[in-house]
Structures are given as structure tokens and as C-alpha cells.
Design a protein around this motif. Structure first.
Motif, mmCIF file in Angstrom:
data_model
loop_
_atom_site.group_PDB
_atom_site.id
_atom_site.type_symbol
_atom_site.label_atom_id
_atom_site.label_comp_id
_atom_site.label_asym_id
_atom_site.label_seq_id
_atom_site.Cartn_x
_atom_site.Cartn_y
_atom_site.Cartn_z
ATOM 1 N N LEU A 308 45.643 29.393 44.160
ATOM 2 C CA LEU A 308 45.892 30.588 44.959
ATOM 3 C C LEU A 308 46.701 31.624 44.179
ATOM 4 C CD1 LEU A 308 46.704 28.929 48.409
ATOM 5 C CD2 LEU A 308 44.646 30.213 47.795
ATOM 6 N N ILE A 309 47.681 31.145 43.414
ATOM 7 C CA ILE A 309 48.506 32.074 42.623
ATOM 8 C C ILE A 309 47.668 32.716 41.522
ATOM 9 C CG2 ILE A 309 50.449 32.205 41.010
ATOM 10 C CD1 ILE A 309 51.843 30.095 42.746
ATOM 11 N N LYS A 310 46.847 31.928 40.853
ATOM 12 C CA LYS A 310 45.994 32.470 39.792
ATOM 13 C C LYS A 310 45.049 33.538 40.331
ATOM 14 C CE LYS A 310 44.032 29.544 36.972
ATOM 15 N NZ LYS A 310 43.386 28.330 36.440
ATOM 16 N N GLU A 311 44.441 33.260 41.471
ATOM 17 C CA GLU A 311 43.504 34.222 42.039
ATOM 18 C C GLU A 311 44.187 35.546 42.383
ATOM 19 O OE1 GLU A 311 40.196 34.078 42.323
ATOM 20 O OE2 GLU A 311 40.353 32.208 41.184
ATOM 21 N N GLU A 312 45.435 35.460 42.876
ATOM 22 C CA GLU A 312 46.161 36.691 43.202
ATOM 23 C C GLU A 312 46.511 37.474 41.930
ATOM 24 O OE1 GLU A 312 47.859 39.458 45.888
ATOM 25 O OE2 GLU A 312 46.442 37.781 46.112
ATOM 26 N N PHE A 313 46.911 36.760 40.875
ATOM 27 C CA PHE A 313 47.172 37.418 39.591
ATOM 28 C C PHE A 313 45.914 38.109 39.072
ATOM 29 C CE2 PHE A 313 51.245 35.266 39.160
ATOM 30 C CZ PHE A 313 51.960 36.097 38.317
ATOM 31 N N PHE A 314 44.789 37.428 39.158
ATOM 32 C CA PHE A 314 43.531 37.999 38.648
ATOM 33 C C PHE A 314 43.177 39.291 39.402
ATOM 34 C CE2 PHE A 314 42.075 33.419 37.521
ATOM 35 C CZ PHE A 314 42.956 33.409 36.466
ATOM 36 N N ASP A 315 43.367 39.266 40.733
ATOM 37 C CA ASP A 315 43.047 40.450 41.531
ATOM 38 C C ASP A 315 44.012 41.598 41.240
ATOM 39 O OD1 ASP A 315 40.970 39.085 42.670
ATOM 40 O OD2 ASP A 315 42.068 38.533 44.485
ATOM 41 N N ARG A 316 45.317 41.276 41.141
ATOM 42 C CA ARG A 316 46.324 42.313 40.957
ATOM 43 C C ARG A 316 46.197 43.015 39.600
ATOM 44 N NH1 ARG A 316 49.530 43.925 45.400
ATOM 45 N NH2 ARG A 316 49.651 42.146 46.819
ATOM 46 N N TYR A 317 45.874 42.230 38.557
ATOM 47 C CA TYR A 317 45.895 42.781 37.202
ATOM 48 C C TYR A 317 44.490 42.982 36.612
ATOM 49 C CZ TYR A 317 50.880 41.757 37.367
ATOM 50 O OH TYR A 317 52.210 41.734 37.717
ATOM 51 N N ASN A 318 43.458 42.751 37.417
ATOM 52 C CA ASN A 318 42.089 42.944 36.936
ATOM 53 C C ASN A 318 41.879 42.208 35.603
ATOM 54 O OD1 ASN A 318 39.470 43.887 37.003
ATOM 55 N ND2 ASN A 318 39.988 45.827 35.989
ATOM 56 N N VAL A 319 42.190 40.914 35.601
ATOM 57 C CA VAL A 319 42.171 40.097 34.386
ATOM 58 C C VAL A 319 40.739 39.852 33.942
ATOM 59 C CG1 VAL A 319 42.839 37.868 33.402
ATOM 60 C CG2 VAL A 319 44.338 39.011 35.053
ATOM 61 N N SER A 320 40.507 39.966 32.621
ATOM 62 C CA SER A 320 39.175 39.719 32.064
ATOM 63 C C SER A 320 38.851 38.238 32.113
ATOM 64 C CB SER A 320 39.114 40.220 30.621
ATOM 65 O OG SER A 320 39.986 39.463 29.796
ATOM 66 N N GLU A 321 37.558 37.925 32.002
ATOM 67 C CA GLU A 321 37.132 36.521 32.055
ATOM 68 C C GLU A 321 37.744 35.713 30.924
ATOM 69 O OE1 GLU A 321 35.449 34.953 34.354
ATOM 70 O OE2 GLU A 321 35.387 36.794 35.550
ATOM 71 N N GLU A 322 37.888 36.329 29.760
ATOM 72 C CA GLU A 322 38.468 35.612 28.615
ATOM 73 C C GLU A 322 39.921 35.236 28.875
ATOM 74 O OE1 GLU A 322 39.396 36.323 23.855
ATOM 75 O OE2 GLU A 322 38.216 37.796 24.985
ATOM 76 N N ARG A 323 40.671 36.163 29.469
ATOM 77 C CA ARG A 323 42.082 35.885 29.718
ATOM 78 C C ARG A 323 42.264 34.963 30.922
ATOM 79 N NH1 ARG A 323 46.056 40.859 29.340
ATOM 80 N NH2 ARG A 323 47.462 39.064 29.344
ATOM 81 N N LYS A 324 41.282 34.922 31.818
ATOM 82 C CA LYS A 324 41.380 34.003 32.951
ATOM 83 C C LYS A 324 41.449 32.562 32.481
ATOM 84 C CE LYS A 324 39.137 36.681 36.628
ATOM 85 N NZ LYS A 324 37.981 36.746 37.548
ATOM 86 N N GLU A 325 40.719 32.255 31.418
ATOM 87 C CA GLU A 325 40.702 30.885 30.910
ATOM 88 C C GLU A 325 42.051 30.478 30.317
ATOM 89 O OE1 GLU A 325 37.530 30.606 28.159
ATOM 90 O OE2 GLU A 325 35.943 31.045 29.632
#
Length: 863
Positions: A308-325
Motif C-alpha cells: 500500500l505504501i509503495k503504491e501511494e509513492f508511485f502515484d504521488r511521484y509518478n515513478v517510472s517502471e524502472e524505478r518501481k523495481e
């Protein structure tokens, strides 16, 4: 007429007969009856008789005491203690060696154990510490980040059911605080959520823990701060002025006990976090500067929390797929923060679990060496008593009784050494507290765990150092002892082999400690003397805040005019302190490069005597956005071309005007990182650096004090810090380790000398007749000396072959934490081995020389 009664009431005599032993009963009762008969006219004589019966009571007259002292086990123990002290008195040198070795060994080991226990129990005082975690994140760099955005806490509280409550801390560590005419510079000020007292076990003395931080103007202070500012007055409801970013007034709404030393969060003031911004700002995700703690329910689903925390970070910062990993949510148990973490932007001063392991290992080594000496000398003295063993067996003593005898004698000595070690700990307690800066209790009365630990150590040593000699010596058969020489007996040969093995182990451990001490010392000298790429020895630092920055231009001009000041500079941070890390990229690039960001003025490079390898410094005449980067940043972003004139983007687009040679702006534990220096408006600056002549340091400090009084009359004096002192703090753990290892090394040398002295004395005594005969037959002094020393030299050479590789492996293991390491030259191992040989030869040589020079007639007179 009836005759007066001559005997007291029977029930009173029964009281006397109940507690008084037969040994004293006749005498005491006779005296009491005689008094009773002579006092027939005395009023209340029965009452007085009863009082006398009670007054005669004492423990030594009681049946219990007499049963104890007449019990066979008591008599046996009394005999054992007498024999033990008689044997100790008969050979004072051997007794003092065994006692001092055990006392030092136990004391050192207990000290290491107590310190390790203190460090390992950080943050365990919270009642629910097992469920408290600090929320961090790993975004793909070298380290995880301890801090996070301000809005992370509200999101977790509202969206993750496994979390019971959240508490956030924001450090505002350095600020002035005033109350009426009292003004002080305080270093431990934090903003915190109102939930902090529900989550953490901070004891509230005054105030309501549920509401103490609800109001934005509220502040909670510690007990020591209440006394500092308010004396004996009630602080509740009093006003305190904080000069952080303006003149903020807070109302004292609570007083808590001082934060325990074993807490990674150290604060004196807690302001309400709601004073930091409005509701909208409380939910912002802009910067990473907040430390978020969460208390979970029992058996939480950590995978769901992280997801849940990761998903919120991804949404807030528009994280690229490479950085998501690469992204990970990092939940650190609170009791592991102090010793087991090394995270970016951490608020805590950390210990090092490997330092604990090293200290425990050294303490164990010292204890083992002292035990080896004790066992060797015990066996040696036991062999001297072998005829006593044989005679006692001849007259019917059982093997069990002999084992009990030796174990009891061993226990008496262990108890004496243990008591000596307790006294030693009490004596060194003030020095240890001053050295470590921690309130570690070494007094067994204050800290009862110490007595329990000592008891366990004594029982363990009884098994390790007492059982083997006792069992071994009790095995000898009378015919073997009384009719055989030591060399002819196979059992004596096995004893000799065991003794030699222990001596080899002792020499090996001693050599490892000696080399380890030299390696630590060399590494620390290397760190102190290595040129960092800038000047740190003549730099003064002044921490800036809002109040100081109001007159920063005038302050800089006045400081520049002081005699002895060469340069001054203003910057966001300085070498030795954390420099922020953010993404920097070239125009048009979608991915940024992680770089340290330092906001500076045009004087910074000159103030720190940095060397520009290409390009030029900032100037005051150009108003455009400019960057100066270090060589590591140039190699990262512009690997194939000259960076001068190239554009970079950080907050704004600017051009690179210069490249400075790499310099170590952090400790030498880490390698040099990419660095980007930017010239931006001065309201972002946090430090003023002053380069001065070392001969004028007193004049400069005095001048700063005068400037402080003139510019800031309503504030306390400006506090300055020497930059080289800050770099010393970066190696505080290693500096303390160097001192500790050095002291323990000296103790090891002492233990080695005392052990060699004891064994050499025995060998010399056993070979005295052989040496005397050789001398009568014409043997030379060197030949006799060689006969006495060769056994030690052989054992020492074997120990060197074992100890040198072990020391090399352990040294490389310790040095792995440093990006910059001193060399481990072969000559150092050679010198250490030669020093060990010299120590052994001098100690054993003294005894051997004394035996070799003795008149043969004095030795052979009984033959």
C-alpha cells in the motif's frame, strides 16, 4: 506461711529452651534462675525475667547456628578454606598471579558484557517496543532513507488497518529558547504528533498525555528543562519563546521525565507538529524531512503494508517502471535503529554492532588468557601436591573427596577474584561513564544484574577452569605418584601436553590482540593525517537560523574585518555534516542522476582552499544560475566531454562554470560521491564558515563575541564550532575503540607476562637439579639457559604460526568498513612477533637466568 517461689514460670523457660542450643542452655538458664531466686522481693520479677529471656537471644546462641557450625559439611568447608588460605600463603607469588589474573579477566569480561547489554537494549524501555517501527524507503541508491514526506503519516493512519497509530517527528535541533530573562541555545528541539505519548513510554509528570500536543501553540518539556528555565515554579501554562523562524511563543502543556539514555531519539522540547503548517501542509509530499513511526497490531501483514505504501509513492511521484523495481518500503524495528542501521538523513547518532562484537571478543580473549594462566598454574601447583594426593589415596581418600577438595579450593579463589572484580568495576565506573558519555551503572548494588552475571561467570569458570584440573589430579594412582618420575609417567606426559596446548593458545590470542591494537592505531592515524582535498584545520563554523540571517550581510562584513580572519563563506551545509541529495539531470533527460547538492556563495571554494581542476569559480558579478561540480559528478554526467559550459537542471536550468577536484566531504568510511554546488539566494543558507590564522584564534573568538553582543543584544552569544572537531566526532567510535584495544592490549601483555612467569618458575624448579648437575659437569651458562628456554621458544613459534594469519584475517575484516584503508605491511607482523618473543624471553629469561646462576651445592645438598 507459704514460702516464696524460687523458680520462674515454666512457660518462660520453654521459650529459652526453644531457641537456645544445649551448648549455652545450662549456663544461661543457671544464671537466670540464680537471679530469679535472689530477686524474690523485686516487683514484676516475672516480667523482668521474661525480658531477660528475650535479651539473651542472639543468633550465635541459637540452635540453628550451632547445628550449622557442627554440621559435617560446614566443618569440611571450614577445613577446605583453611587449607586453601594455607596453600595461598605458602606460595604468595603463585597466589597473587592467579588472583590478579582472574580478577582482571573477570572484570574486563564483565565490563564488555555490561556495555554490550547496555547498547543492545536501546529503545527496549517502551512497553510495546516489539510493535513499533520506523518507516523508511529505499529508492534504489546505496542506502535507504530514514526520513520521508510529511503526508506519509496521515496516509498510513487512514488507509492501513494493520497500523494502530502513527507518530511523526521533525527535528529543529538548534535554536534559541527564552523565558523572561533566561535565554539558552538548545540542541534537542523536535516537533511531534499528539499521539507520541500513546505510542512511546515517555513518563508524563504534569499534563494530559492525550491532549498535551493537540494545540499548535503547545510545548512539552523535560524535567531538567523545567528546572533550568523555571526553577521551583510550576511551569504549566508558562510562555516560552522559540527563535526558530521568527519569534514563536509556545505554552507549556506538559512535563515529562528526562528521555532515557538508551533512546535513539534524544529531545528536551517537543512542540506540536501542527505549528509546522496548516492541515493542507500536514498532508504534503514535497520533501523528505519527517521521521514517521508506526505501531502495528499483533501479527501484522507486512507485505500488505509495504504494498500500500509503495503504491501511494508511485502515484504521488509518478515513478517510472524502472524505478518501481528498485523501490522498497523499509520498516525498521525501533530497537534495531541504534546498532543495525546506517540510513541516509538519519536523525540518530548510531552505535555499531560490529564494535560490540569486537569488544565482546576482546573481553572473551582476555578472560580466556587469564583462565589459561589460572589453569596452568593450578595444574602446576597440583603437580607439586601430587604426593599429597598419593598419600591421601593411600590412607583411604576417595577420588570424589579429592575432586571436592580441589573444586572447593578453586571456588574460594574464584569468589575472592569475583569480589575483587566487583570492587574494580565500582572504582572505574566514573572513568567509564566519562569516556563513553553514557550513564552505564557498574555498581552491583544499583544494578543487581551485575551480581547475577558474576555468579554465572563464576559457575562457568568453575566448570572450565576448575573441573579439569580437579578431575585430572584426582586420577593419579598412588604407585604412579610415589614411585615414578614426571617424565616416566604417561599421565604426567598427557598433563604436559595439555599445558603446552594452553600456552600456545594464550600466546596466539595475545599476538592477535597486539597486532589488532597496532592496526587500529595505524588506521586512525591514517584517517587523521589524510588530506581530504580541502582545509579543515583553521575553519570555524557558525550555525545560522532565521534570527541571525536577518542581519547576515552585516555579520559577514564585521567578521571579515576581524584581525586574523582570511575568508568567510555562507553555505547550506559544510563538509562533515550531511549534504542533501537530490536528482540532477541534463536538459531533455527523463532520468536524473543522484547528486549531493551544496548551496554556496562565491567565497566558499576559497574559504576551504579547494582546487579547481578546470573552469572557474563563482563570481558576484553574474546573476545567472551557475553550477560548480566535482570530478565524480563530471565523470557521471559528462563522461565523454568537457563539462564547462554544459547545462544542468536542478530547480532551475543553469550552466557548469567549473569543476573542483574531488574532496572528502564525508567521513572516510565512504567513497567520494557526485557533488553539485549551486549559487542561489542566501535565505537558503545554514552555515557561516570562517577561515582564520591559527595564531589569532583567541582574538577571532573574542571578536565574534563582541559582534554577537552588538548585532544581537537580545539573543545569547553566537555559538561557534571548530570544523576539525566535527571530523573527530565522525570517528568517535573508532577513537574509543583505539583506546579500549590499547588498554586491553596492555592487560594482555601483563597477563602473558604473569602466565609465563608462573610456568617458567615451575619449569625452572623442576629442572633445577638437572641444571645443577650439568653445571657441575662443566656446562656453560648459555647451554644451561638454552635448556630452560627452548621449550618456550618452540611453543612460541607454533603460536606465531597460528596467530599471524588469524590477526591478518581479523584486521582485514575490521578495515572493510572504511573506503580508505591503511596498508597492513609485513614489517608490522614481524615487529609484533619479535615483540612477543622479546616479552616471553625477558620474562622467562629472568627466571631461567636466576636458576642457571644458582650455586649447585645449594640445590644438590639434599642428595
Amino acid at each position: 506461711m507459704q514460702k516464696p517461689i524460687k523458680t520462674p514460670p515454666r512457660w518462660m523457660d520453654r521459650i529459652l529452651e526453644w531457641y537456645c542450643s544445649e551448648y549455652y542452655l545450662e549456663e544461661v538458664q543457671g544464671d537466670l534462675h540464680e537471679w530469679y531466686a535472689q530477686s524474690n522481693q523485686t516487683p514484676f520479677r516475672n516480667f523482668k525475667y521474661l525480658i531477660n529471656v528475650i535479651r539473651y537471644f542472639s543468633f550465635e546462641r541459637s540452635k540453628t547456628f550451632q547445628n550449622i557450625i557442627q554440621h559435617p559439611q560446614y566443618l569440611s568447608m571450614k577445613s577446605i578454606i583453611k587449607i586453601t588460605f594455607r596453600n595461598l600463603k605458602k606460595d604468595k607469588i603463585s597466589a597473587s598471579i592467579r588472583f590478579s589474573n582472574l580478577m582482571i579477566g573477570i572484570g574486563v569480561f564483565m565490563l564488555a558484557l555490561i556495555y554490550a547489554d547496555y547498547e543492545l537494549n536501546y529503545d527496549q524501555f517502551h512497553t510495546n517496543s516489539d510493535n513499533i517501527y520506523r518507516m523508511g524507503q529505499h529508492t534504489g541508491g546505496d542506502k535507504a532513507w530514514a526520513a520521508g514526506p510529511l503526508g506519509l503519516g496521515p496516509f498510513i493512519q487512514e488507509n492501513i488497518p494493520d497500523v494502530k497509530r502513527v507518530a511523526r517527528f521533525i527535528p529543529e535541533r538548534n535554536t534559541w529558547i527564552s523565558h523572561e530573562d533566561k535565554k539558552f541555545y538548545e540542541r534537542n528541539v523536535f516537533y511531534a504528533d499528539s499521539s507520541v505519548f500513546n505510542m512511546f513510554s515517555y513518563e508524563m509528570i504534569q499534563g494530559n498525555p492525550k491532549t498535551a500536543l493537540k494545540d499548535p501553540a503547545s510545548i512539552v518539556i523535560t524535567e531538567s528543562m523545567a528546572k533550568k528555565y523555571f526553577g521551583n515554579e510550576d511551569p504549566m501554562g508558562k510562555r516560552m519563546q522559540l527563535l526558530v523562524d521568527g519569534d514563536d511563543v509556545s505554552i507549556v502543556t506538559g512535563v515529562i521525565k528526562d528521555v532515557p539514555d538508551q533512546s535513539h531519539l534524544q529531545f528536551d522540547f517537543l512542540r506540536s507538529i501542527y505549528a509546522y503548517g496548516d492541515e493542507e501542509y500536514q498532508r504534503s509530499w514535497r520533501n523528505y524531512f519527517v521521521y514517521t513511526y508506526l505501531e502495528t497490531a499483533d501479527n501484522p501483514d507486512f507485505d500488505r503494508i509495504e504494498h500500500l505504501i509503495k503504491e501511494e509513492f508511485f502515484d504521488r511521484y509518478n515513478v517510472s517502471e524502472e524505478r518501481k523495481e528498485k523501490f522498497k518500503a523499509v520498516l525498521t524495528p525501533i530497537h534495531k535503529i541504534h546498532l543495525y542501521t546506517d540510513q541516509e538523513k538519519d536523525v540518530a547518532d548510531h552505535g555499531n554492532v560490529y564494535t560490540i562484537y569486537i569488544l565482546l571478543s576482546i573481553g572473551t580473549f582476555v578472560l580466556i588468557i587469564s583462565c589459561i594462566n589460572f589453569i596452568n598454574i593450578t595444574i602446576i601447583k597440583g603437580l607439586d601436591r601430587s604426593k599429597e594426593v598419593g598419600l591421601r589415596k593411600t590412607v583411604g581418600a576417595s577420588r570424589g573427596s579429592l575432586i571436592t577438595q580441589f573444586l572447593s579450593e578453586n571456588m574460594v579463589l574464584l569468589i575472592l577474584a569475583g569480589l575483587g572484580s566487583l570492587l574494580l568495576l565500582i572504582l572505574v565506573e566514573p572513568s567509564i561513564q566519562n569516556f563513553t558519555g553514557k550513564q552505564i551503572s557498574l555498581n552491583f548494588i544499583v544494578n543487581p544484574k551485575i551480581a547475577l552475571v558474576l555468579l554465572l561467570i563464576i559457575l562457568g569458570l568453575q566448570l572450565l577452569s576448575g573441573l579439569y584440573p580437579a578431575v585430572l589430579l584426582s586420577k593419579f594412582r598412588p604407585v604412579e605418584i610415589l614411585n615414578s618420575s614426571e617424565k616416566a609417567s604417561p599421565r604426567f606426559s598427557r598433563v604436559g601436553l595439555t599445558r603446552k596446548t594452553l600456552v600456545i593458545l594464550q600466546f596466539s590470542l595475545s599476538l592477535i590482540l597486539i597486532i589488532g591494537s597496532v592496526v587500529v592505531s595505524n588506521q586512525m592515524d591514517y584517517l587523521r593525517n589524510k588530506h581530504l582535498g580541502f582545509e579543515k584545520d583553521q575553519i570555524l563554523l557558525l550555525k545560522l537560523n532565521y534570527s541571525i540571517r536577518q542581519k547576515i550581510e552585516t555579520l559577514g562584513e564585521m567578521i571579515e574585518g576581524l584581525p586574523g580572519v582570511n575568508h568567510h563563506s555562507i553555505s547550506s551545509s559544510v563538509p562533515g555534516y550531511r549534504i542533501m541529495m537530490e536528482g540532477v539531470n541534463k536538459p531533455g533527460d527523463t532520468e536524473s542522476s543522484a547528486s549531493r547538492i551544496l548551496i554556496v556563495d562565491e567565497n566558499f571554494i576559497d574559504t576551504y582552499n579547494m582546487e579547481i581542476s578546470t573552469g572557474e569559480n563563482f563570481t558576484s558579478t553574474r546573476n545567472e544560475t551557475e553550477f560548480v561540480i566535482n570530478e565524480s559528478m563530471a565523470a557521471l554526467v559528462f563522461p565523454d566531454r568537457d563539462p564547462i559550459g554544459e547545462q544542468l537542471v536542478w530547480e532551475d536550468t543553469g550552466r557548469v562554470v567549473g569543476v573542483v577536484k574531488d574532496f572528502n566531504f564525508r567521513s572516510l568510511h565512504t567513497s567520494i560521491e557526485p557533488l553539485t554546488m549551486a549559487k542561489l539566494p542566501r535565505d537558503a543558507y545554514g552555515y557561516l564558515s570562517i577561515q582564520f590564522n591559527p595564531q589569532s584564534v583567541n582574538e577571532v573568538l573574542s571578536g565574534i563575541g563582541d559582534i554577537s553582543d552588538e548585532l544581537y543584544p537580545n539573543l545569547p552569544d553566537l555559538e561557534v564550532e571548530f570544523l576539525d572537531s566535527r571530523f573527530e566526532e565522525l570517528y568517535q567510535s573508532e577513537n574509543k575503540l583505539q583506546v579500549i584495544v590499547g588498554i586491553f592490549c596492555l592487560m594482555t601483555i601483563f597477563l602473558t607476562i604473569s602466565g609465563v612467569f608462573g610456568v617458567a618458575s615451575y619449569n625452572a624448579h623442576k629442572k633445577s637439579k638437572e641444571i645443577a648437575v650439568r653445571k657441575v659437569l662443566g656446562a656453560s651458562y648459555p647451554e644451561m639457559l638454552w635448556q630452560l628456554l627452548q621449550g618456550f621458544l618452540y611453543l612460541l613459534l607454533i603460536a606465531i604460526c597460528i596467530g599471524l594469519p588469524g590477526a591478518f584475517i581479523l584486521s582485514k575484516w575490521w578495515l572493510r568498513d572504511f573506503a580508505y584503508q591503511t596498508d597492513i605491511p609485513v614489517i608490522m607482523f614481524v615487529i609484533s612477533a619479535l615483540a612477543m618473543i622479546l616479552i616471553v624471553l625477558l620474562t622467562s629469561g629472568y627466571i631461567s637466568s636466576k636458576t642457571a646462576r644458582t650455586n649447585p651445592a645449594a640445590i644438590l645438598k639434599d642428595e
